[in-house]
Design an enzyme around this catalytic site. Structure first.
Site, PDB file in Angstrom:
ATOM      1  N   LEU A 151       0.995  -1.152  -0.215  1.00 47.25           N
ATOM      2  CA  LEU A 151       0.124   0.223  -0.210  1.00 47.25           C
ATOM      3  C   LEU A 151       1.243   1.137   0.371  1.00 47.25           C
ATOM      4  O   LEU A 151       0.893   2.176  -0.928  1.00 47.25           O
ATOM      5  CB  LEU A 151      -1.068  -0.068   1.156  1.00 47.25           C
ATOM      6  CG  LEU A 151      -2.526   1.328   1.264  1.00 47.25           C
ATOM      7  CD1 LEU A 151      -2.730   1.461   0.052  1.00 47.25           C
ATOM      8  CD2 LEU A 151      -3.058   0.897   2.765  1.00 47.25           C
ATOM      9  N   TYR A 152       1.439   1.151   0.450  1.00 47.57           N
ATOM     10  CA  TYR A 152       3.345   2.218   0.739  1.00 47.57           C
ATOM     11  C   TYR A 152       3.498   3.035  -0.728  1.00 47.57           C
ATOM     12  O   TYR A 152       3.032   4.062  -1.547  1.00 47.57           O
ATOM     13  CB  TYR A 152       4.308   1.950   0.943  1.00 47.57           C
ATOM     14  CG  TYR A 152       5.616   3.107   1.586  1.00 47.57           C
ATOM     15  CD1 TYR A 152       5.102   4.248   1.190  1.00 47.57           C
ATOM     16  CD2 TYR A 152       7.036   2.378   0.861  1.00 47.57           C
ATOM     17  CE1 TYR A 152       6.467   5.011   1.929  1.00 47.57           C
ATOM     18  CE2 TYR A 152       7.480   3.615   0.748  1.00 47.57           C
ATOM     19  CZ  TYR A 152       7.519   4.428   0.625  1.00 47.57           C
ATOM     20  OH  TYR A 152       8.697   5.453   0.204  1.00 47.57           O
ATOM     21  N   ALA A 153       3.524   1.674  -1.339  1.00 50.71           N
ATOM     22  CA  ALA A 153       4.251   1.917  -2.911  1.00 50.71           C
ATOM     23  C   ALA A 153       3.030   2.376  -3.272  1.00 50.71           C
ATOM     24  O   ALA A 153       3.166   3.227  -4.323  1.00 50.71           O
ATOM     25  CB  ALA A 153       4.728   0.996  -3.623  1.00 50.71           C
ATOM     26  N   THR A 155       0.170   3.680  -2.209  1.00 54.45           N
ATOM     27  CA  THR A 155      -0.515   6.273  -2.304  1.00 54.45           C
ATOM     28  C   THR A 155       1.178   6.397  -3.398  1.00 54.45           C
ATOM     29  O   THR A 155       0.732   8.037  -3.653  1.00 54.45           O
ATOM     30  CB  THR A 155       0.479   5.997  -0.670  1.00 54.45           C
ATOM     31  OG1 THR A 155       1.665   5.470  -0.465  1.00 54.45           O
ATOM     32  CG2 THR A 155      -0.900   5.197  -0.257  1.00 54.45           C
TER      33      THR A 155
END
Length: 354
Positions: A151-153, A155
């Site tokens: 999810l970090y990537a 965003t």
């Protein structure tokens, strides 16, 4: 020129703010001092910046839309370097909502501030993690980045697309920078080099994932800062051409640029992937300690290798990361022992530090 640096008490933001101040610029440093890691380290960075001429500190959460608009209205920055974000690949598995708040809502509020009071250039942090499931090496900004694995990537990839939309709609020059495994003095405690150093000095095992069959494009902080400043001075040129008709497109659109917006994406990395076990060996040499390796399987969302193609960065700016890993690790260790003290011996001055 007044420059707004968001995340100024963070690792990269702190170094970028110091470099801007060193070249005589006025810097507004924004940070919310989130306790993702020990806030005392952030406070120590902030104290260093406050002692320098030309620096003003603003404590504000980017999810405060009204506060962000007021900040832009008051200071009218000519350059915005947006480095505030919820960082960390692994933490996104534990607390995903933090990434939505900071990386999506916070970034949108920065874009709205830029729309209301346009700077000459918005430079923002992306990440090598956007390459996700890509297997073509080295990673190039001309490759697609549509298969993020965390999810970090996701965003951060969303930030790139949001910036493109704003650049097209309002003519805001935007450049995204995909950082590759940044390390160095004042680094984040959750990053591998920091964690390894702390554990090795304490005689504790270090967790080595995928049994050490990993390679990373380690990039020293000074090389990151040089790239950020060089790009900041070169905003993408305005685009006056209309959207080309489908029949007139000779080839697919280039993901690194845009025919309809002043927009660009660049990698900032060393361009030299290093095996993780070789990195650990350099750290052992610098510390004079042999690591106790706890070999683990691959973590969810992780990739075995990162490798930056920095051809475009060098062609655009003349900037090429140069710090050898051995040199960078030695500098990091020297800072770590000075700031935190050495548990194997006296801790000169440690009691007086924040």
């Amino acid at each position: 020129m007044t420059t707004l640096v968001t995340g100024a008490a963070g690792f990269i933001g702190f170094h970028v703010a110091r470099a801007l101040l060193a070249r005589g610029e006025t810097v507004i440093g924004l940070d919310n001092f989130t306790p993702y890691y020990d806030v005392r380290l952030k406070e120590a960075r902030a104290a260093d910046l406050r002692a320098r001429a030309g620096y003003s500190e603003v404590r504000l959460d980017l999810t405060d839309a009204g506060g962000v608009l007021d900040l832009f209205a008051t200071h009218r920055p000519g350059l915005v370097v947006h480095l505030a974000a919820q960082a960390g690949v692994r933490y996104s598995l534990e607390n995903p909502r933090a990434y939505l708040d900071s990386n999506l809502i916070g970034f949108f509020n920065v874009l709205e501030g830029c729309r209301a009071h346009p700077p000459g250039h918005l430079v923002y942090a992306s990440t090598s993690s956007v390459y996700g499931a890509n297997t073509a090496q080295p990673f190039s900004p001309h490759h697609g980045a549509d298969h993020p694995m965390t999810l970090y990537a996701a965003t951060k990839r969303a930030n790139e697309m949001m910036a493109h939309a704003q650049a097209h709609l309002y003519g805001l020059p935007c450049t995204g920078l995909r950082f590759f495994t940044v390390y160095g003095p004042w680094g984040r405690p959750d990053m591998a080099l920091f964690r390894f150093t702390r554990a090795m000095l304490a005689g504790e095992p270090i967790q080595v994932f995928n049994a050490g069959r990993m390679a990373r494009d380690f990039t020293y902080i000074d090389d990151i800062v040089a790239g950020v400043l060089a790009i900041a001075d070169r905003p993408p040129a305005p685009v006056a051409a209309p959207v080309p008709a489908v029949a007139d497109r000779a080839a697919p659109l280039d993901p690194a640029t845009s025919p309809v917006a002043p927009f660009a994406v660049h990698n900032i990395g060393s361009g030299r992937p290093v095996a993780l076990l070789d990195c650990i060996a350099l750290l052992e040499r610098a510390l004079g300690v042999e690591a106790i390796k706890d070999l683990r399987p691959m973590q969810p969302g992780d990739v075995p290798e990162t490798w930056a193609d920095v051809t475009d960065l060098t062609a655009t700016t003349g900037c090429a990361p140069q710090t050898p890993l051995e040199t960078g690790i030695a500098r990091f260790v020297a800072w770590y022992l000075d700031y935190h003290g050495d548990p194997r011996g006296p801790e000169p001055g440690a009691a007086d530090r924040p």
